[in-house]
Each structure stands twice: as C-alpha cells, then as structure tokens.
Design an enzyme around this catalytic site. Structure first.
Site, PDB file in Angstrom:
ATOM      1  N   GLY A 141       0.912  -1.222   0.082  1.00  0.00           N
ATOM      2  CA  GLY A 141      -0.012  -0.068   0.194  1.00  0.00           C
ATOM      3  C   GLY A 141       1.031   1.331   0.036  1.00  0.00           C
ATOM      4  N   HIS A 194       0.005  -5.581  -7.796  1.00  0.00           N
ATOM      5  CA  HIS A 194       1.236  -5.726  -7.001  1.00  0.00           C
ATOM      6  C   HIS A 194       1.167  -4.451  -5.934  1.00  0.00           C
ATOM      7  CE1 HIS A 194       2.360  -2.289  -9.385  1.00  0.00           C
ATOM      8  NE2 HIS A 194       3.454  -2.065  -8.773  1.00  0.00           N
TER       9      HIS A 194
END
Lengths: 136, 485
Positions: B383, B408
C-alpha cells in the site's frame, strides 16, 4: 539557458532549452540531476568524460542522459555542470560533479532510466527544446 | 482520436474486442471508477494511456488468451503497469517493456515474534535503528563491496550469495520465489557498465516508492488461510519493497537497443518505442532472457541482504539473535518467467511477462512452498506509508483466467508534481505520526511525493481481485514504521 520539470502521471518529464542543441542537452542533464538532488548543494570538483551516439538527435538525448546515470553510479558523483559537442548524432561531453554526501546534500529521488516516452526535439524561434520522461 | 470500447464480460472484468492487428482480446480488471479513469485518458487524447498499451501488447506474436491488466493498471512504458502478457515459447516473443527498468522488483515479508504493543514501546528507537542500518536513498551505498567476479557470482547465485556472506538465517531460501535463485542466468549477457553500477548497491533500498516497513496484522479475512500462513491478528511483520537497483536499470536500458534492432530484423512492428521485442527462441531473445534471469538473481541477493540488515536493527533494539524473524515469503512483480499453463485444454510452456503484477499461483502448484501449497501462493500487495497493505492467496480461478497473476500495489492517482503542490513533506510526516506511524527518509520532498493521497485507495484495487476470485484476501496490515529511500 533554462530547464524545466514537466508534469507526468507517475514519473517526471525533463525539458532542456538552449540557444544551441548542445546547450539544450546540457540543460536537460541539469534538469535530470535536479530530480535527484538539490543542485545548490553541489560544488563540482570532479570531471568525467562521456561519449555516445544514436540514430538521430532525439535518441541521442536519451543516450546522453542514460550515460550520465551510469556514470553517477560508477563514479558515485552527482553532476551539475555539463559541456557537450554534437556532430552527426555523436556526442562528446564532459560532466562536472561532486561525491555523494548524504549529510551535506538534500537528495530527492533516484532515476531508473531516461525513456523514449515524450521524447521530442523542437526549434521554436531561435531556441532548441528537448524533452523526455524519466522512469523514477 | 482513437476510440476504445470496453465491454463488461463479467463483474469487474472488461474486454477490449479483438480488432485490427490484435491477435487476442484485451482484458482489464477494474471497478467502474478504475475503468472510467482509463477511458477518460483515451477521451482526452492522452498520448500515454494504458488501454492503448493493452491493445498494442495484444498485437505481439505468439500472445496467448488475452492481453491482461490487473486492477492497479496505469500507463507504463510499452506495457501498462499491472500488465500481464503470456507468449508461446516457440512462436512468441520476449519484450523489454514487459519486464521494465527494475528487473524483479518485488516484496519480501518477514514474520516476527513481536506484537504491536511491544513495538510501540520502542517505536522511535527501532525506527532510528532501521534507518541507520539499512542504506536508503539516492546516493546511498551498502557495506557489501564487490568486484567484477563477485558480481558474476551474485548474478548466478542470487540470495544464496548473500547467505554465504553471512546475510541470512536458515530457512530464508525456502520461502523465496525460486528458492532465492533462478537458473538460466548468464553474467556474460549483462554489460560491464551494468555490473560496475552495482559494485556498492547490494544491500541498498534505493529511492522512489521503495520502502522498508514494520507493520502489524490489523484484520484477518480468512482464518484458515491465515493459520496455514502462520499469521495472526496483532502480529508484527517487516516488509521490504525494492529490486535489482542500478544493474537492473542498465539491463533495461541496454536491451531496449538490442531488441529494437531485433524487432526490425524479425519484422515485428514497433507500436511504441519501448515496446520492442525479439522472438523468444532467437539468439537476441535468449540473450535477453539470460540477462533478465541475472537481474532476477541480483534482486534476490539484494533483498536477502536488506532483510538481514533489518534483523540486525531489530536485535540491536529488542535483543535476541534475530533467528525468530523469519522469512514469510518473497515474490517479484517485474519479471518474465517460464511457466506451464493450461491453454484451451493443452498444457503449454509459456514465457509470462508481469510488469507491475505479482505471480499468484493457486493451490497445488510445485512452485509454492510446501507449507502454503494447500492454500495457494501468498500474494504480497504493497500500500502506501499511511494505508493498508494486503496479503492475498492465489486461486484456481487466477490460474485459469490470468496465468496465475494479480495486482502488485495501489498505483498512483496523482503525479509527483501534483503531490508536491498539494502535500508538504512535514505535514505528511505529522499526519502519519498522529496516526501512530513513524516515517524516516532522507528526502522530505520524496516523502511528499509518496504521500498516501497520491495513490489510489489500495482497498479498491484489492477488492476487485477478491471479488473476481483471482486472489483472495487473507490479512490486511497497517504500518508502524516506514523507512523511505
């Protein structure tokens, strides 16, 4: 003459402006190093020579920037002053810089590569404008 | 202006019909917001748009099933980010654009025996220790100094090289994709310039969106899968996101020229300057593949060294030997890999490109560590400094529909310049501190550029994967410490 950083969705574009093609290349290189480090923090005391060639002057700009990126890592120098000569899409140049020093230099971003994306050479009035996008 | 139409063929799955030179359709995973953003780029006539790139990849010889983009899709160089392209090894191609300028950039996640509360007691010291121990930022160099022969060993042996130098503990290799080194690497396929750029960069994090984070598991979505993975709520993890550093960048730069010439030699139209390729079976294609494998090993060696430095930083603050900080899993997201997949009922050997996409193999595959094989491969999704990261697991559906591939990361929503104009680095640091997250970085501007609001909400892109069944949520984690380059 001058350089600019250009808006780009994920990375950043560089623009070198010069009264000659050579000057535009020099300014473009300065733009690229301004992405990596605060240029005001650099007092150049070392010089490296760079040579490269390409099929046209636009591609030569990408070659030039990528050659400088390689020299940055190999010699461990940030470059701030440049001098190039270009003839028949061949470049012979010098770059002056100083050693990495994280305590004295405000470092910003690394550059993975100069890309062909957004690559454009233009002549407006008497000035040369060369630009491309850097992969950050 | 070219018009590109997308049809929703199942919830969250959008197809670009095969037309013109396309050999297969394009297929994009996204919710309505993600798709609208892509369509707006086309409508506004943006030169750089992902849908056009998905169509271009669909025109490359030997492509199988579809040109794919995961829900973290955004424009890249030749391939879009989040792009997946699988090619027949006999009739298909290998492309520089499908791997990119950071070969085997990826994520290592380690589990620790510590709880969130234990880390909070030493949060400042640990942040400082990690920042001082793990070299980060442009211009940083590592403790490992190599010469040309040693670099060749790195390129052949990957994480094993770092282990043998004392950077690692028993068991690390068992939980790295390919067990930390891939065969088929040829150091001779990598230029001297690439090697010289790397002499001091093993064990360094780099800059940009690369990071080292101390995180804690804040929510368990799938108890059984989490148990199989050895993960539990409140547990502290360490995640490292970085790649093959300058050596990988130079491989990309070098082979862009080699494969541009090959595209012309083999009469493969170049639809975007970076989208150059060579037949996989050609001399040029095989040489590039050997260089990619060398770059893959370089990234494995690098993350292995950094992981061990992180252990050192932990033990200096929390004591112990560091052996109880164990590699949970490591996987790359910029690769071209030889894999076997079912194509119309036939098991075929393919060269699968994942550009900003994580391999996400389902249950039962030999490539998945035995301990996780019943559940499927862990998929590590990064993140931002202030938001969740996720661990998902691969599925059978993913194997069928996306060649076992998933997202990803979150993907940028704002340009770097845009982030700088709306976020001040010091404000970002303060806001994160208020949320209990300590950030250490060399560049205050770099922190502003990587501000959480500069990225798409990661939950949104993860939900698309989860809801389509391509990869399912196991746990989410939140950062406690973030070390930025």
């Amino acid at each position: 003459m001058a350089f600019e950083l250009l808006e780009h969705e994920a990375d950043v574009g560089v623009l070198g402006i010069g009264k000659t093609l050579e000057e535009a290349f020099q300014e473009g290189a300065k733009a690229m190093f301004s992405v990596m480090v605060n240029l005001d923090d650099l007092s150049p005391d070392k010089m490296v020579r760079v040579e490269c060639d390409a099929v046209d002057d636009e591609s030569l700009f990408v070659e030039w920037l990528n050659a400088l990126l390689a020299q940055k890592d190999i010699e461990e120098l940030f470059f701030v002053k440049f001098e190039v000569k270009i003839e028949d899409h061949k470049l012979v140049g010098k770059a002056w810089g100083c050693s990495f020093d994280l305590d004295k230099q405000e470092v910003l971003n690394d550059v993975k590569a100069a890309t062909y994306h957004g690559l454009r050479l233009e002549k407006k009035d008497k000035d040369y404008y060369i630009r491309c996008v850097l992969d950050i | 202006m070219e018009e590109i139409k997308l049809n929703e063929v199942e919830p969250y799955v959008w197809e670009i019909n095969k037309e013109g030179d396309m050999l297969v359709p394009g297929r994009v995973y996204g919710d309505k917001d993600i798709i609208q953003h892509l369509l707006d780029d086309v409508k506004q006539g943006k030169e750089w748009n992902a849908l056009k790139q998905i169509k271009n990849v669909a025109c490359l010889p030997g492509i199988q099933k579809a040109s794919l983009a995961m829900s973290d899709v955004h424009p890249g160089y030749g391939f879009c980010i989040g792009g997946v392209g699988a090619f027949d090894v006999n009739e298909g191609v290998i492309s520089v654009a499908g791997v990119g300028f950071d070969v085997n950039c990826g994520v290592r996640t380690m589990s620790t025996p510590f709880t969130k509360d234990e880390i909070l007691k030493v949060q400042e010291q640990l942040a400082d220790s990690l920042y001082n121990t793990v070299p980060a930022g442009v211009g940083s160099t590592g403790d490992i100094r190599l010469d040309k022969d040693e670099i060749d060993e790195v390129l052949l042996r990957g994480a094993k090289f770092s282990m043998e130098r004392g950077y690692g503990t028993k068991g690390d290799l068992d939980f790295i994709e390919e067990n930390g080194f891939i065969s088929g690497a040829d150091p001779e396929a990598v230029s001297d310039v690439a090697k010289r750029r790397q002499f001091k960069q093993i064990g360094t994090l780099g800059a940009g969106n690369h990071y080292l984070e101390v995180q804690y598991v804040d929510k368990v979505y799938d108890e059984a899968a989490a148990k199989a993975y050895g993960l539990s709520e409140g547990q502290v993890l360490v995640s490292i996101h970085c790649g093959s550093r300058a050596l990988g960048h130079q491989i990309g730069t070098d082979y862009l020229k080699t494969l541009e010439a090959a595209s012309k030699k083999y009469n493969i139209p170049i639809r975007e300057r970076e989208l150059v390729c060579a037949p996989f079976s050609s001399e040029e294609g095989q040489k590039y593949f050997s260089a990619v494998n060398a770059g893959i090993n370089c990234a494995f060696a690098n993350r292995q060294a950094i992981a061990h430095l992180a252990r050192k930083a932990f033990t200096s603050v929390l004591g112990g030997s560091g052996d109880d900080i164990k590699t949970f899993y490591e996987i790359g997201h910029n690769n071209a890999k030889l894999e076997k997949h079912d194509v119309n009922g036939e098991l075929k050997k393919l060269i699968v490109h994942r550009k900003g996409s994580t391999r996400a193999f389902g249950p039962g595959r030999d490539e998945v560590p035995e301990q996780y094989r019943a559940v499927g491969q862990p998929v590590l999704v990064g993140g931002t400094m202030g938001t969740h990261s996720f661990i998902l697991h691969g599925t059978e559906k993913g194997m069928r529909d996306t060649f076992g591939s998933a997202i990803h990361g979150a993907g940028r929503a704002m340009s770097r310049k845009g982030a700088l104009s709306c976020c001040r680095g010091n404000d970002v640091l303060r806001e994160l501190r208020d949320k209990g997250i300590l950030v250490r970085g060399h560049s205050i501007k770099g922190i502003a550029e990587e501000a959480p609001k500069a990225y798409k909400p990661v939950e949104e892109v993860v939900d698309v994967m989860h809801n389509t069944g391509i990869a399912k949520k196991v746990v989410s984690v939140l950062p406690l410490i973030s070390i930025k380059g």
